[in-house]
Design a protein around this motif. Structure first.
Motif, PDB file in Angstrom:
ATOM      1  N   VAL A  66      42.575  -6.579  28.953  1.00 61.75           N
ATOM      2  CA  VAL A  66      43.643  -7.577  28.868  1.00 61.75           C
ATOM      3  C   VAL A  66      44.364  -7.457  27.528  1.00 61.75           C
ATOM      4  CG1 VAL A  66      44.198 -10.031  28.903  1.00 61.75           C
ATOM      5  CG2 VAL A  66      42.422  -9.150  30.404  1.00 61.75           C
ATOM      6  N   THR A  69      46.907  -4.715  27.033  1.00 64.73           N
ATOM      7  CA  THR A  69      48.268  -4.921  27.545  1.00 64.73           C
ATOM      8  C   THR A  69      49.055  -5.880  26.661  1.00 64.73           C
ATOM      9  OG1 THR A  69      47.696  -6.835  28.920  1.00 64.73           O
ATOM     10  CG2 THR A  69      47.519  -4.673  29.946  1.00 64.73           C
ATOM     11  N   GLY A  71      47.960  -8.983  26.150  1.00 65.62           N
ATOM     12  CA  GLY A  71      47.661 -10.339  26.613  1.00 65.62           C
ATOM     13  C   GLY A  71      46.332 -10.826  26.066  1.00 65.62           C
ATOM     14  N   ASP A  73      42.697 -13.299  27.633  1.00 61.37           N
ATOM     15  CA  ASP A  73      42.121 -14.081  28.723  1.00 61.37           C
ATOM     16  C   ASP A  73      41.120 -15.076  28.149  1.00 61.37           C
ATOM     17  OD1 ASP A  73      41.006 -15.169  30.944  1.00 61.37           O
ATOM     18  OD2 ASP A  73      40.412 -13.283  31.881  1.00 61.37           O
ATOM     19  N   ASN A 113      45.038 -16.094  37.320  1.00 60.42           N
ATOM     20  CA  ASN A 113      45.612 -15.751  36.012  1.00 60.42           C
ATOM     21  C   ASN A 113      46.754 -14.759  36.170  1.00 60.42           C
ATOM     22  OD1 ASN A 113      44.059 -17.338  34.296  1.00 60.42           O
ATOM     23  ND2 ASN A 113      42.394 -15.832  34.215  1.00 60.42           N
ATOM     24  N   VAL A 117      50.603 -15.260  35.035  1.00 63.76           N
ATOM     25  CA  VAL A 117      51.183 -14.433  33.980  1.00 63.76           C
ATOM     26  C   VAL A 117      52.286 -13.523  34.522  1.00 63.76           C
ATOM     27  CG1 VAL A 117      50.702 -12.590  32.316  1.00 63.76           C
ATOM     28  CG2 VAL A 117      49.104 -14.502  32.583  1.00 63.76           C
ATOM     29  N   PRO A 123      53.130 -17.483  29.513  1.00 63.62           N
ATOM     30  CA  PRO A 123      52.440 -16.702  28.484  1.00 63.62           C
ATOM     31  C   PRO A 123      50.928 -16.714  28.731  1.00 63.62           C
ATOM     32  CG  PRO A 123      54.054 -18.151  27.500  1.00 63.62           C
ATOM     33  CD  PRO A 123      54.007 -18.492  28.958  1.00 63.62           C
ATOM     34  N   PRO A 124      50.262 -15.553  28.559  1.00 69.13           N
ATOM     35  CA  PRO A 124      48.843 -15.434  28.879  1.00 69.13           C
ATOM     36  C   PRO A 124      47.979 -16.483  28.179  1.00 69.13           C
ATOM     37  CG  PRO A 124      49.755 -13.291  28.338  1.00 69.13           C
ATOM     38  CD  PRO A 124      50.848 -14.289  28.132  1.00 69.13           C
ATOM     39  N   LYS A 216      49.367  -5.215  34.783  1.00 71.61           N
ATOM     40  CA  LYS A 216      49.000  -6.545  34.291  1.00 71.61           C
ATOM     41  C   LYS A 216      48.140  -7.291  35.302  1.00 71.61           C
ATOM     42  CE  LYS A 216      52.927  -7.801  31.397  1.00 71.61           C
ATOM     43  NZ  LYS A 216      53.837  -8.921  31.319  1.00 71.61           N
ATOM     44  N   TYR A 220      44.034  -8.687  34.574  1.00 73.58           N
ATOM     45  CA  TYR A 220      43.552 -10.071  34.683  1.00 73.58           C
ATOM     46  C   TYR A 220      42.504 -10.201  35.781  1.00 73.58           C
ATOM     47  CZ  TYR A 220      46.890 -11.456  31.231  1.00 73.58           C
ATOM     48  OH  TYR A 220      47.552 -11.573  30.046  1.00 73.58           O
TER      49      TYR A 220
END
Lengths: 331, 523
Positions: A66, A69, A71, A73, A113, A117, A123-124, A216, A220
């Motif tokens: 995650v 990328t 992002g 989690d 998720n 996203v 936004p993550p 993406k 997730y």
């Protein structure tokens, strides 16, 4: 083959992956432990250490994808708590049902998720904060805020206790398999390289015709699945589903990833270094336990946390010093 | 089928790409209306036009970023349906964007093969083959680099070649280059041109977008001119003149432009007044070794010289950005200048060369970008006087003809020329006495260039003094009252208008470049 290897090795030694420091620190800590404590390298310590840390390792590896990328989690700890309860409820049907069931639950939350996203462009940080709260609440609801004991008569108990091939518990082999599989995915498949490209420059990746959204969604869901698996380990390790566990796990996972040299902005990082980072953080606790066991000092769990924080800082400092590479040739 | 068609019509008139009657509307606003473009295999084809003429919209339709509202696109005679960048790539259309669309954190190889990686028989990426392929393609362009390194560790020029290598590895039939030379130095441009010729020789067509007309004459076979969302004309480059192209681009009469000069800086703007600023034998660690010049009221003084001659360094020193190690910079009132804050307080402004890095704050609005530096002056009872701010911003939007949807539009959505006008407005709003302009019209299209130049000229007529740095000789020759020629950090000579010609300026720079130290500035 040897050509590829030498190139990769050179890249590591040059610190191109920013991950040299974590390996140095890991070796130093292990050598220190082996020299100072008699039982540090014993089968019991290795087995129990890896068994306990398996859940942190799989979560960290999922988190690594995650973060690569660009992002994050935050839901992983709650998801693990939730799926540990799921696994406990399913345990009477045996491991062959409980494990896939819990992982599936994790994948599903990861899917939520991904939906937030990618499809809704939330936004993550915020999207996964929401699922973190949601999964936490879900775990409390389905468990009635109680720990849910696993069915001791089923084969579910074998996961963390029975040794596979008379060597180490099954959980460790499963973790190793997951780590190796994901290492191959990142290094040797298109989707893995797309993950890196997205973190390195999302617009550019899109311009190159790469499937940005697919990558993406993948990370997730993957992270959710990893957290789901961690929940299975949690339930088997503690003999019960733990709706109240998992607090702060996301931060430990992020710490493991960062210590492993992965950039928080994404684009650069590796599975191996993340595992090293997770092992390193775990080893600090392990060593403090040994130190307490010698009876010379007695550190409370709180002080252990302080020391771990300081250690984290030291390793990151080491990383940034070691990865200062000279600028490449111009032109 | 394509091959058959190609054979039957198989003469040099067969177009690789044919776009006809292309229309595009964005939320009711017409961006393209009956645009045409035809590209032949193996030719270098230029598209020129002002910003807003529709060049980039047309190209984005060709590359699958936008979908057309009307018209036909054919490739080798067959209809072409492209709706994503990926489909364009697969069809053999590769784009090298102005802002490099590569991933600097990843290796050179990854950037070349990404999305089309060679596989082993287990379906995994074969890195050995990928590295080899990348090395082989780059070698064709005479580039020998470590392909396993991060792309970002190489220069912009190399990165651009890597982007081209990617196009070649995807078997591109058409490579689109958008302002490819804008961040390259002269030698790198030569390398790029050599690569373009290599592409041409292998039958690959190049669509070349550039603001630099000189480049067109060096490298392009044909040129298509666009204006107001339409294609005006397509010519063989050899049959055109620079003046003719500019007049078609602007939609103005050639003789009218000739009379007014190629820039809007020419023509008198009143007699210069008293000396405002005097730099004497200034030296700095940044490479100044004794530069002297003066600037009078209502005067444009150009700083001429080759790249690295100390032009920008001199400007930075005057503005107090780099400390002096010798010499003095003095204002008419005797105040020394040593920090940017002091310079601004004394009425000096500095429009820097690098708009992106030093100038605009992309996510802030046009209004905020204009008033950023002067908020303290807009305060009333401790709070910003919104009403006054708005009036002021509107004044500059009107006066400088900034094309914007409104003062609250984020500046990043504006074209380069309009961004530059906003920055100019930011400085003008401070009502400076002296404005240092470092490459004020770089990277903006011909129309905006004209407008910016007229704004400068008007301000000077109203009493502003300008220190002008420009790589475009026309701007210096037509615009400056005096040109101080710098060489190796020293001022070597000074040319006075009227009467300066481009060849005289080049001659002065070249003469002194051959023999530095032999002649000193007459100052």
């Amino acid at each position: 083959m040897s050509d590829t290897f030498s190139i990769d090795l050179r890249r590591y030694l040059r610190g191109g992956g920013h991950s040299f420091g974590v390996w140095v620190a890991l070796v130093v800590v292990i050598v220190f432990g082996l020299m100072r404590y008699e039982n540090f390298g014993g089968a019991y310590n290795i087995s129990s250490f890896l068994n306990y840390n398996a859940m942190f390792i799989v979560i960290a590896v999922g988190m690594c994808f995650v973060i690569l990328t660009g992002g994050v989690d935050l839901s992983v700890g709650s998801v693990a708590a939730f799926t540990s309860v799921v696994a406990a409820y399913l345990s009477p049907f045996g491991i062959q049902v409980a494990l896939p069931g819990a992982v599936l639950a994790g994948l599903a939350i990861g899917g939520i998720n991904a939906l937030f996203v990618v499809a809704l462009r939330i936004p993550p940080f915020i999207a996964t904060l929401a699922t973190m709260l949601g999964a936490k609440g879900g775990a409390l609801v389905i468990s009635g805020a109680q720990t849910i004991a696993i069915d001791w008569g089923s084969n579910f108990t074998k996961l963390g206790m029975e040794k596979a091939f008379d060597l180490l518990p099954w959980s460790i082999f499963i973790t190793a398999a997951v780590v190796i599989a994901l290492w191959i995915v990142l290094e040797r498949t298109s989707i893995g390289r797309t993950v890196l490209a997205v973190g390195g420059g999302e617009d550019a990746a899109g311009m190159m015709g790469l499937h940005v959204n697919r990558a993406k969604v993948f990370v997730y869901i993957l992270s959710g699945g990893c957290a789901g698996l961690a929940g299975v380990f949690l339930a088997s390790g503690f003999g019960a589903g733990q709706p109240l566990e998992g607090i702060g796990w996301e931060l430990s996972a992020i710490a493991s990833v960062v210590v492993g040299g992965t950039l928080l902005t994404g684009g650069v990082g590796s599975v191996g270094a993340t595992v090293a980072g997770a092992l390193l953080l775990g080893l600090v606790f392990n060593i403090l336990n040994f130190e307490n066991g010698r009876g010379v000092i007695s550190l409370s769990a709180y002080w252990q946390m302080v020391i771990r924080g300081g250690f984290l800082f030291a390793v990151i400092l080491l990383q940034s010093q070691l990865s200062r590479q000279p600028k490449g040739p111009q032109g | 089928m394509n091959a058959l068609r190609f054979l039957t019509i198989g003469n040099d008139m067969t177009d690789l790409i044919e776009m006809e009657g292309i229309g595009k509307t964005f939320a009711g606003i017409v961006a393209l209306n009956d645009a045409r473009l035809s590209i032949r295999p193996g030719e270098v084809h230029a598209i020129i036009g002002q910003n807003g003429a529709g060049k980039s919209t047309l190209i984005k339709i060709l590359t699958g970023v936008y979908r057309r509202s009307a018209g036909d696109v054919r490739m080798n005679g067959a209809p072409l349906a492209i709706s994503t960048p990926r489909e364009a790539q697969d069809a053999g259309i590769a784009t090298i964007y102005q802002e490099l669309s590569l991933v600097p954190l990843r290796s050179v190889t990854e950037n070349v093969v990404m999305g089309y990686e060679p596989r082993t028989r287990f379906g995994l990426i074969d890195w050995t083959a990928a590295h080899a392929r990348t090395r082989e393609i780059l070698a064709r362009f005479g580039v020998d680099i470590d392909v396993t390194r991060q792309l970002g560790s190489y220069s912009t020029a190399v990165q651009q070649l890597v982007a081209i290598a990617r196009a070649v590895s995807l078997d591109a039939k058409l490579v689109i280059m958008d302002e490819a030379t804008s961040s390259l130095d002269d030698q790198e441009i030569e390398t790029l041109f050599a690569v373009i010729n290599t592409l041409k020789a292998t039958g690959v067509a190049v669509l070349y977008i550039s603001h630099f007309l000189d480049e067109l004459y060096r490298i392009c076979d044909r040129v298509t001119i666009m204006r107001d969302g339409q294609t005006v004309n397509t010519h063989r480059v050899a049959e055109t003149t620079k003046l003719g192209l500019v007049s078609e681009m602007l939609g103005r009469d050639a003789s009218e432009i000739q009379a007014a000069g190629l820039t809007a800086l020419s023509g008198g703007h009143g007699e210069p007044g008293e000396v405002l600023l005097e730099a004497t034998e200034i030296r700095s660690k940044t490479g100044l070794r004794g530069a002297s010049f003066t600037l009078r009221r209502r005067e444009i003084v150009g700083l001429g010289g080759l790249l690295g001659s100390g032009r920008t360094e001199a400007a930075r020193a005057v503005f107090g950005l780099d400390p002096l190690t010798g010499g003095t910079v003095r204002l008419s009132n005797g105040a020394p200048l040593d920090t940017p804050a002091a310079a601004i307080a004394m009425g000096i402004g500095f429009l820097t060369e690098d708009r992106k890095a030093d100038g605009i704050i992309p996510d802030m609005s046009v209004r905020e970008n204009i008033t950023l530096a002067m908020l303290p002056r807009l305060k009333r009872l401790g709070a910003v006087d919104r009403e006054r701010e708005r009036k002021l911003v509107q004044h500059y939007i009107d006066a400088l003809q900034i094309k914007t949807a409104g003062m609250e539009q984020p500046i990043r959505e504006l074209s380069g020329g309009n961004q530059q006008k906003v920055l100019l407005a930011r400085w003008l709003a401070l009502e400076p006495e002296i404005l240092i302009l470092d490459e004020p019209t770089r990277g903006v299209d011909v129309g905006a260039k004209f407008e910016i130049q007229s704004i400068i000229r008007k301000q000077v007529a109203d009493g502003l003094s300008v220190l002008l740095i420009s790589s475009e000789f026309e701007e210096l020759v037509e615009g400056a009252d005096r040109i101080v020629v710098l060489q190796d950090g020293r001022s070597v000579t000074e040319l006075h208008n009227p009467g300066v010609t481009e060849s005289a300026l080049i001659g002065a720079m070249a003469h002194h470049a051959d023999a530095p130290d032999t002649k000193r500035s007459p100052l």
